[in-house]
Design a protein around this motif. Structure first.
Motif, short mmCIF file in Angstrom:
data_model
loop_
_atom_site.label_atom_id
_atom_site.label_comp_id
_atom_site.label_asym_id
_atom_site.label_seq_id
_atom_site.Cartn_x
_atom_site.Cartn_y
_atom_site.Cartn_z
N TRP A 105 24.09 11.20 6.37
CA TRP A 105 24.53 9.83 6.66
C TRP A 105 26.05 9.73 6.71
N GLY A 106 26.73 10.56 5.91
CA GLY A 106 28.18 10.62 6.04
C GLY A 106 28.59 11.19 7.39
N GLY A 107 27.84 12.20 7.85
CA GLY A 107 28.12 12.78 9.15
C GLY A 107 27.84 11.84 10.31
N SER A 108 26.97 10.85 10.11
CA SER A 108 26.65 9.92 11.20
C SER A 108 27.90 9.16 11.65
N PHE A 109 28.80 8.84 10.71
CA PHE A 109 30.03 8.14 11.08
C PHE A 109 30.93 9.04 11.92
N LEU A 110 30.91 10.33 11.61
CA LEU A 110 31.68 11.29 12.41
C LEU A 110 31.15 11.35 13.84
N PHE A 111 29.82 11.48 13.99
CA PHE A 111 29.25 11.62 15.33
C PHE A 111 29.34 10.31 16.12
N MET A 112 29.30 9.17 15.43
CA MET A 112 29.52 7.91 16.13
C MET A 112 30.93 7.86 16.69
N ARG A 113 31.89 8.30 15.87
CA ARG A 113 33.28 8.28 16.33
C ARG A 113 33.50 9.25 17.48
N LEU A 114 32.83 10.40 17.44
CA LEU A 114 32.99 11.40 18.50
C LEU A 114 32.34 10.95 19.81
N GLY A 115 31.19 10.27 19.72
CA GLY A 115 30.43 9.95 20.92
C GLY A 115 30.63 8.57 21.50
N ALA A 116 31.21 7.65 20.71
CA ALA A 116 31.31 6.26 21.17
C ALA A 116 32.15 6.14 22.43
N ALA A 117 33.24 6.91 22.52
CA ALA A 117 34.12 6.80 23.69
C ALA A 117 33.46 7.37 24.94
N ASP A 118 32.72 8.49 24.81
CA ASP A 118 32.10 9.13 25.98
C ASP A 118 30.89 8.34 26.48
N PHE A 119 30.04 7.92 25.57
CA PHE A 119 28.83 7.21 25.97
C PHE A 119 29.05 5.71 26.13
N GLY A 120 29.94 5.16 25.32
CA GLY A 120 30.01 3.71 25.18
C GLY A 120 29.04 3.30 24.08
N PRO A 121 29.34 2.23 23.33
CA PRO A 121 28.50 1.84 22.20
C PRO A 121 27.04 1.59 22.57
N ALA A 122 26.78 0.87 23.66
CA ALA A 122 25.41 0.48 24.01
C ALA A 122 24.55 1.70 24.31
N ALA A 123 25.06 2.61 25.12
CA ALA A 123 24.28 3.79 25.50
C ALA A 123 24.03 4.70 24.30
N LEU A 124 25.04 4.86 23.43
CA LEU A 124 24.89 5.76 22.29
C LEU A 124 23.90 5.21 21.27
N VAL A 125 23.88 3.89 21.09
CA VAL A 125 22.89 3.29 20.19
C VAL A 125 21.48 3.60 20.69
N PHE A 126 21.25 3.42 21.99
CA PHE A 126 19.92 3.68 22.53
C PHE A 126 19.53 5.14 22.37
N VAL A 127 20.44 6.06 22.68
CA VAL A 127 20.14 7.49 22.53
C VAL A 127 19.79 7.79 21.08
N ARG A 128 20.52 7.18 20.15
CA ARG A 128 20.29 7.44 18.73
C ARG A 128 18.90 6.98 18.29
N VAL A 129 18.56 5.73 18.58
CA VAL A 129 17.29 5.20 18.08
C VAL A 129 16.10 5.75 18.84
N ALA A 130 16.28 6.02 20.15
CA ALA A 130 15.18 6.59 20.92
C ALA A 130 14.86 8.00 20.44
#
Length: 294
Positions: free
Chosen positions: A16-41
């Motif tokens: 769960w600590g690493g999740s903040f790292l991967f959110m920070r790494l992927g948010a710019a490339d995917f955009g918040p909306a797309a990355l949320v969907f990829v995560r929960v799907a």
């Protein structure tokens, strides 16, 4: 807790600590909306087969409406808030605000369920929110960053996310008592995927993210969400919910560690002091301190 329970607790905190790292790494490339969907799907694809193998599909079907609400409050909305915040806040700082989740949970349980806290817990609520205010004021900036989001907006979004978690906790207790936890976990991720599909398609990045970004998103979905949920509910069953929730205190340490090792992030002394105040207040508000002698 057994040694195995403690080991699993530290693994969960690191994920769960690493999740903040991967959110920070992927948010710019995917955009918040797309990355949320990829995560929960991705998490839903991992958890739903476990639900069916455990014979809990019928429970999921019977309680799909409240489970869908939990998916909205406990995954879709807070994950989206954290993804936007990741555009401007460090992984460590976001995790510090995430540590206020038990404060909101205690406050909402008091207001909604009549679960009145003791005096030490009331003191903890006051101390915890004072720590949040101190950390927020120290790091708040209203100047928009590279992605058009200010640090102050990121802080507010983190607190909105933790508020959603607090509401979801009381709602789950009120509406889903007795429902198998794994059914709630898998069903809520499926519901979150349904809720976020439309925004993800609308704001899907014009340029397809690279292999590194997809790899990080896969780790976020399968390890930091799907496997982490399974591990959390395993701890609830074996060590009890109070011990399992204590993972909250370890997550900021791992988020700061991963951010320092992999992103070169630093935290100021004032932020570290504020984090200590937040964790002290959370420990008091959740009853971890003081504990009764056995």
């Amino acid at each position: 807790m057994t040694r195995r329970d403690l080991a699993e607790l530290f693994v969960l905190a690191s994920l769960w600590g690493g999740s903040f790292l991967f959110m920070r790494l992927g948010a710019a490339d995917f955009g918040p909306a797309a990355l949320v969907f990829v995560r929960v799907a991705g998490a839903a694809l991992m958890l739903l087969p476990l639900v069916l193998l455990r014979g809990e599909g019928a429970a999921l079907a019977r309680h799909w409406r409240p489970i869908a609400v939990v998916g909205l409050l406990n995954s879709a909305l807070p994950f989206a808030c954290y993804m936007v915040a990741a555009l401007v806040l460090s992984a460590g700082l976001s995790s510090i605000f995430n540590a206020t989740t038990p404060l909101w949970a205690a406050l909402i349980a008091w207001a909604w369920l009549g679960d009145r806290p003791t005096r030490p817990r009331l003191l903890g609520l006051a101390i915890g929110f004072a720590g949040v205010l101190a950390v927020g004021l120290h790091n708040a900036s209203f100047k928009p960053g590279e992605h058009g989001v200010s640090a102050a907006a990121g802080i507010v979004l983190c607190l909105v996310a933790t508020l959603c978690y607090g509401i979801a906790a009381s709602y789950t207790k009120k509406r889903l008592g007795g429902v198998p936890p794994m059914a709630v976990a898998g069903g809520s991720q499926l519901a979150a995927a349904v809720f976020t599909l439309g925004p993800a398609l609308w704001w899907w990045p014009a340029q397809m993210p690279g292999a590194a970004a997809w790899g990080g998103a896969a780790v976020l979905a399968f390890a930091c969400t799907g496997f982490a949920y399974w591990l959390f509910f395993r701890l609830v069953a074996h060590a009890g919910p109070a011990n399992a929730v204590s993972v909250t205190f370890l997550v900021p340490a791992f988020a700061v560690l991963w951010g320092w090792l992999l992103l070169g992030e630093r935290l100021s002394g004032a932020t570290v002091a504020g984090c200590a105040v937040v964790l002290l207040g959370t420990a008091l508000a959740t009853g971890v301190l003081p504990r009764r002698r056995a």
